[in-house]
Motif scaffolding. Structure first.
Motif, PDB file in Angstrom:
ATOM      1  N   THR A  84       0.735  -2.608 -18.865  1.00  0.00           N
ATOM      2  CA  THR A  84       0.561  -1.732 -17.704  1.00  0.00           C
ATOM      3  C   THR A  84       0.136  -0.341 -18.149  1.00  0.00           C
ATOM      4  O   THR A  84      -0.700   0.306 -17.514  1.00  0.00           O
TER       5      THR A  84
ATOM      6  N   THR B 124      -3.157 -11.230 -11.127  1.00  0.00           N
ATOM      7  CA  THR B 124      -2.945 -10.202 -12.138  1.00  0.00           C
ATOM      8  C   THR B 124      -4.000 -10.291 -13.230  1.00  0.00           C
ATOM      9  O   THR B 124      -4.557  -9.276 -13.666  1.00  0.00           O
TER      10      THR B 124
ATOM     11  N   TYR C  77      -4.429  -4.394  -9.583  1.00  0.00           N
ATOM     12  CA  TYR C  77      -3.427  -4.725 -10.598  1.00  0.00           C
ATOM     13  C   TYR C  77      -2.035  -4.271 -10.169  1.00  0.00           C
ATOM     14  O   TYR C  77      -1.054  -5.006 -10.305  1.00  0.00           O
ATOM     15  N   GLY C  78      -1.938  -3.042  -9.656  1.00  0.00           N
ATOM     16  CA  GLY C  78      -0.643  -2.538  -9.210  1.00  0.00           C
ATOM     17  C   GLY C  78      -0.037  -3.403  -8.136  1.00  0.00           C
ATOM     18  O   GLY C  78       1.170  -3.688  -8.137  1.00  0.00           O
TER      19      GLY C  78
ATOM     20  N   LYS D 249       4.011 -10.870 -12.530  1.00  0.00           N
ATOM     21  CA  LYS D 249       4.214 -10.624 -13.959  1.00  0.00           C
ATOM     22  C   LYS D 249       5.705 -10.720 -14.207  1.00  0.00           C
ATOM     23  O   LYS D 249       6.475  -9.850 -13.806  1.00  0.00           O
TER      24      LYS D 249
ATOM     25  N   PHE E 232       7.069   0.797 -18.039  1.00  0.00           N
ATOM     26  CA  PHE E 232       6.015  -0.065 -17.516  1.00  0.00           C
ATOM     27  C   PHE E 232       5.603  -1.207 -18.440  1.00  0.00           C
ATOM     28  O   PHE E 232       4.922  -2.122 -18.007  1.00  0.00           O
TER      29      PHE E 232
ATOM     30  N   SER F  32       0.648  -7.234  -9.781  1.00  0.00           N
ATOM     31  CA  SER F  32       1.720  -7.331 -10.767  1.00  0.00           C
ATOM     32  C   SER F  32       3.086  -7.040 -10.175  1.00  0.00           C
ATOM     33  O   SER F  32       4.113  -7.446 -10.733  1.00  0.00           O
ATOM     34  N   SER F  33       3.117  -6.355  -9.014  1.00  0.00           N
ATOM     35  CA  SER F  33       4.406  -6.036  -8.390  1.00  0.00           C
ATOM     36  C   SER F  33       4.904  -7.143  -7.472  1.00  0.00           C
ATOM     37  O   SER F  33       6.066  -7.136  -7.062  1.00  0.00           O
TER      38      SER F  33
END
Length: 335
Positions: A254, A131, A297-298, A307, A250, A301-302
C-alpha cells in the motif's frame, strides 16, 4: 456508536500519517533537486548519511526527554535491516547512473509486484481480482507519465535488480519488525537510524567519489548551500519517521501504491516551478489513469476479501509498553 467513532479516528490518523509522508517526501525531493542542480552538491549517499545522523539526534533527544522508552531489537535483525536499507540506497544511486531514465522508472515500478510477492510468500496475503487490477492500472498510469527512452545494459540491469529487491525487502522488514517486536515508529528509528548513519557516513564519501569523480571534502561550501543541506536534513527527519509510520499502518505494498501519488505531485510541482516543457497530453493522461487506479485500489483493498492474511505467519513478541508519544497500536491488525 463506539466502533464507528474508533473507525473514524483510525481513518483520520491514517490520512494524517499519509499526508505527513507526502508533504515531507515531496519537500525533500524539491530541496534536494535545488541543492544538487543549482548548487552542485551531488553527493547523494553522503547526504543520506547526514539525514540519518540528524534523525539519530532527534531520537536521542526524545529518549532523553522520556518520550521514547527502552526497547529491544536483536542485533541479527538490526544488521539485516541495515544491509537491506543500505543496498537499497546504493543500488538506487548506481541504477540511476548506469541506466536510462526510462529503465530506471520501470525498475521503480517493479517494486510493487515484488512487494506483493513478498507479502504473498512470507505473510500469506491474498489479493482479490479487483485489487490486482487496480494495482495494474496504477502501474500503467505512472508508466505512461514517466517512462520515455528505455535502454538497458548488463551492469545497469544488475544494479536495478539489487535496488528493487533490497528496497522491497527493506520496506517489508519495517512492517515485519514493528509487528514482531511490537515496536512503534520512534522506537524502531531509534534502533536503525544510528547504524545507518554510521555506515553511510563511512561508505558515502567513497561511493560518491566513484559515482561523480568528485570529493565531498573539496566541495565549495557556502552559506546558502549549507542552509540547503541543513534544510534537507531537517525535512529528512520527517520523511524517515513518516515512512516507518505509514509502512507500519499500511504495509509495504500500500505504501508503494500510494507512494506513486508523490510521483504525480512531484511532476505537477516540477511543471509549476521549473517550467512546462514536459507537460503534454501523454503525461496528463498518465496522471489521470494513475489517480483513478489509486482510488480504485483504496476502495478494492478495503473491501472484505480485498486484501487479507490467510494465516498469521509472524510470531509476535511480548508487547513493550511505551509512554509519551503515541505510536501505531494496530500494527498486526491492519493489512
Amino acid at each position: 456508536m463506539a466502533p464507528a467513532s474508533k473507525s473514524d479516528k483510525k481513518a483520520a490518523v491514517d490520512a494524517a500519517s499519509w499526508m505527513f509522508n507526502v508533504v515531507t517526501s515531496v519537500g525533500i525531493i524539491l530541496v534536494n533537486k535545488a541543492l544538487m542542480a543549482t548548487y552542485g552538491f551531488s553527493f547523494a549517499t553522503t547526504l543520506t548519511g547526514l539525514h540519518f545522523a540528524t534523525t539519530t539526534l532527534m531520537t536521542l533527544v526524545l529518549r532523553w526527554l522520556g518520550y521514547i522508552q527502552p526497547s529491544h531489537l536483536p542485533l541479527s535483525d538490526l544488521l539485516k535491516f541495515v544491509l537491506f536499507a543500505n543496498f537499497s540506497i546504493v543500488g538506487m544511486n548506481v541504477s540511476l547512473m548506469w541506466n536510462s531514465v526510462g529503465f530506471y522508472q520501470i525498475a521503480k515500478l517493479s517494486m510493487i509486484p515484488v512487494s506483493c510477492l513478498l507479502e504473498v510468500v512470507l505473510d500469506k496475503i491474498r489479493y482479490s481480482r479487483d485489487t490486482k487490477l487496480s494495482i495494474s492500472v496504477v502501474l500503467m498510469g505512472v508508466g505512461v507519465c514517466t517512462i520515455t527512452d528505455v535502454s538497458v545494459n548488463t551492469r545497469g540491469f544488475i544494479a536495478a535488480f539489487v535496488a528493487v529487491w533490497s528496497t522491497s525487502l527493506q520496506q517489508y522488514y519495517v512492517h515485519y519488525l514493528q509487528r514482531k517486536y511490537s515496536l512503534g515508529s520512534f522506537s524502531l528509528l531509534g534502533h536503525t537510524a544510528p547504524a545507518q548513519a554510521a555506515s553511510l557516513l563511512l561508505l558515502g564519501p567513497f561511493l560518491d567519489y566513484w559515482l561523480t569523480n568528485k570529493r565531498v571534502d573539496t566541495y565549495d561550501y557556502n552559506i546558502v548551500s549549507v542552509l540547503f543541506i541543513m534544510l534537507s536534513c531537517t525535512i529528512a527527519v520527517g520523511t524517515n519517521l513518516s515512512q516507518f509510520i505509514c509502512i507500519g499502518r499500511f504495509t509495504a505494498v500500500t505504501f508503494q501504491v500510494l507512494g506513486h501519488m508523490k510521483t504525480i505531485l512531484v511532476l505537477i510541482l516540477g511543471f509549476i516551478f521549473f517550467g512546462k516543457e514536459g507537460l503534454n497530453v501523454q503525461v496528463i493522461l498518465g496522471m489521470v489513469i494513475a489517480v483513478v487506479g489509486m482510488i480504485w485500489y483504496g476502495n478494492a483493498s478495503s473491501k472484505p476479501g480485498g486484501k487479507e492474511r490467510r494465516t498469521l505467519s509472524i510470531p509476535i513478541s511480548r508487547p513493550q509498553k511505551h509512554g509519551g508519544i503515541s505510536e501505531a497500536s494496530e500494527l498486526d491488525g491492519k493489512v
